[in-house]
Scaffold this active site. Structure first.
Site, PDB file in Angstrom:
ATOM      1  N   SER A 199     139.710 -16.067  26.524  1.00  0.00           N
ATOM      2  CA  SER A 199     140.349 -17.617  26.611  1.00  0.00           C
ATOM      3  C   SER A 199     140.081 -18.416  28.067  1.00  0.00           C
ATOM      4  CB  SER A 199     141.791 -17.283  26.234  1.00  0.00           C
ATOM      5  OG  SER A 199     142.040 -17.059  24.780  1.00  0.00           O
TER       6      SER A 199
ATOM      7  N   LYS B  91     138.709 -21.489  27.847  1.00  0.00           N
ATOM      8  CA  LYS B  91     139.455 -22.738  27.466  1.00  0.00           C
ATOM      9  C   LYS B  91     139.426 -23.722  28.719  1.00  0.00           C
ATOM     10  CE  LYS B  91     142.177 -21.032  23.638  1.00  0.00           C
ATOM     11  NZ  LYS B  91     141.672 -19.541  23.676  1.00  0.00           N
TER      12      LYS B  91
ATOM     13  N   SER C  10     147.336 -20.782  25.131  1.00  0.00           N
ATOM     14  CA  SER C  10     146.100 -20.388  24.730  1.00  0.00           C
ATOM     15  C   SER C  10     145.657 -20.533  23.417  1.00  0.00           C
ATOM     16  CB  SER C  10     145.824 -18.968  25.093  1.00  0.00           C
ATOM     17  OG  SER C  10     144.457 -18.638  25.194  1.00  0.00           O
TER      18      SER C  10
END
Length: 522
Positions: free
Chosen positions: A86, A89, A332
């Site tokens: 993640s 991102k 997230s």
């Protein structure tokens, strides 16, 4: 607090396996790190931390720089391509802020080409999706209320739902097929809703309420009008018994299987479950809202390309992007990430697809000398085809400091040790009671065999450092305490020689670990 989602052992893709073979030797090998002028002892301290036994057999890519000047303070395997999970991102967020702009909004419309005759609308009613990743049932309710307020009481045609703003590919490249029932792997559609203000789009919230021991639990769903069916049941166990309840959708359907039990003294438990065909589900919820306000509609049907050419009867605008990136990065949120990629493609090339959006992301990075050798298959980091290096992340962090959208970006990053949901986010339970608490603003990333952290940390002198730590290919104990200790050291914490390498403080026992099993986000 919802129960833990079971972790699975995922087999790496061919690309990931190749990357593993090309990564330099594991931390601790001679000549595998370089330093520039740095605070006294920093390099030696980081070397000690990266020699922690929990990193045996693993690979780490690390880079630390002054975020204002870009001056490198420490690096190790900084060009090694790693699975970012993640942390990817931050690339998606920066690209969206740059290419769409902080004030970009997503618009959902109700349209018609029909003719009005008193309370009767002769023709079809079209619910047109604008890619809003934050659309709620209450927003659809407001659209229905507005239509009823104009005096419409009957629609003679169909309720059409138009999700054509994005392509019809619902799942990202390299996503695991058996993740599909779980809320961190939603189907992506230009017309979708979320059950609450954390915006887990393409899901419903199933609430399980225990009854007397031995009896079935109560089951409710949000939104209430969502067309899901339940099979099986969850029973109420004795007080203090084990929580074993699960709500899992059967693939290709909107049937949710219920199994297990909940202790009688547990209290209501929430499970977020993906839906099949989010656009059709959204249309069903909208139709129910119309009926509540006295507007009669007929059957629902997916619109063709020409159905949305009529006039606008009602519209809903999302919050601006600068506000949407807060739940996106703090929590997230995978679904928001993929909407941003497809929206970039739609706005910049006229094609709302992963391919078009990621081409624009690569062009943005390349234009600003931030690209290099890398691979990006989605916006969230859920795909195991993604490959990034610490150097690429740190370069992006220093670039971001010079951009007009930096303040919005910085505020949206999780803050270490802050228990407030929309401040600490995925770092709420980490580094509490250390010098890093409140000083680390960074994006987390984790999946099987991967743990990572990238962002900013204020050092003892008040200087803002950009740092990235990517760890891959571990199979034993999590290296997260080592990652946290690195951040603590950068914030001016104790040297490992005094505190002992690998003795980083762990999260508070009562903290909700948003990326680790509890409402899991990869």
């Amino acid at each position: 607090m919802r129960p833990a989602v079971k972790r699975r052992v995922l087999l790496p893709t061919a690309a990931a396996l190749l990357a593993a073979l090309l990564v330099p030797p594991a931390p601790g090998a001679a000549g595998d790190r370089t330093t520039a002028t740095s605070p006294a002892g920093l390099a030696a301290d980081l070397d000690i931390l990266l020699a922690d036994p929990r990193l045996t057999g693993a690979h780490a890519s690390v880079q630390i720089a002054d975020s204002a000047s870009g001056h490198i303070l420490y690096q190790r395997h900084e060009h090694a391509l790693m699975l970012p999970a993640s942390t990817l991102k931050v690339v998606t967020a920066a690209s969206a802020l740059q290419l769409l702009g902080p004030q970009h909004r997503f618009t959902t419309e109700v349209r018609t080409s029909g003719r009005r005759s008193g309370p009767v609308l002769h023709g079809d009613l079209v619910l047109r999706g604008g890619g809003d990743p934050s659309l709620l049932a209450t927003d659809l309710d407001a659209l229905a209320r507005h239509l009823a307020g104009t005096g419409i009481r009957q629609v003679t045609g169909r309720l059409l739902f138009d999700d054509s703003r994005y392509d019809s590919v619902p799942l990202g490249p390299g996503w695991a097929w058996d993740d599909q029932p779980y809320y961190f792997s939603p189907q992506i559609s230009a017309l979708t809703i979320a059950p609450d203000e954390e915006f887990d789009l393409g899901t419903v919230k199933v609430t399980l309420t225990p009854a007397a021991p031995g009896g079935p639990v109560g089951v409710t769903v949000t939104p209430a009008a969502a067309p899901v069916q339940f099979r099986g049941r969850v029973t109420t166990g004795p007080p203090g018994s084990e929580f074993t309840a699960e709500a899992v959708r059967n693939l290709g359907t909107n049937q949710i299987g219920l199994t297990g039990s909940i202790p009688a003294d547990y209290g209501p438990a929430d499970e977020w479950v993906t839906v099949d065909d989010p656009a059709a589900v959204t249309a069903t919820v909208f139709a129910a809202a119309l009926r509540r306000y006295g507007v009669g509609v007929r059957e629902q049907q997916r619109a063709d390309g020409s159905a949305s050419a009529g006039r606008v009867l009602a519209r809903h605008d999302s919050a601006p992007l600068a506000e949407l990136i807060v739940p996106f990065l703090k929590l997230s949120n995978n679904g928001i990430a993929e909407h941003l990629v497809k929206e970039i493609g739609r706005m910049k090339s006229g094609e709302g697809s992963w391919r078009a959006g990621l081409e624009e992301v690569s062009r943005f990075l390349r234009t600003n000398s931030l690209d290099g050798d890398r691979n990006q298959a989605d916006g969230s980091g859920l795909s195991r085809y993604n490959l990034m290096s610490a150097q690429q992340f740190t370069a992006l962090l220093t670039f971001a400091r010079r951009q007009p959208w930096y303040d919005a970006w910085y505020r949206a990053l999780p803050v270490a040790g802050d228990p407030r949901r929309m401040v600490g986010g995925t770092l709420a339970g980490r580094m509490r009671g250390t010098l890093a608490e409140g000083k680390v603003h960074a994006k987390t990333g984790s999946m099987t065999g991967v743990d990572a952290l990238t962002g900013y940390v204020e050092d003892a002198s008040g200087r803002l450092l950009a740092f990235t730590v990517l760890v891959n290919h571990f199979a034993g104990p999590s290296p997260r305490p080592v990652i946290d200790r690195i951040a603590i050291r950068l914030a001016g914490g104790d040297e490992p020689a005094r505190t002992g390498a690998g003795t980083a403080p762990t999260s508070s026992s009562g903290a909700r670990q948003w990326e680790d099993c509890l409402r899991h986000r990869c």
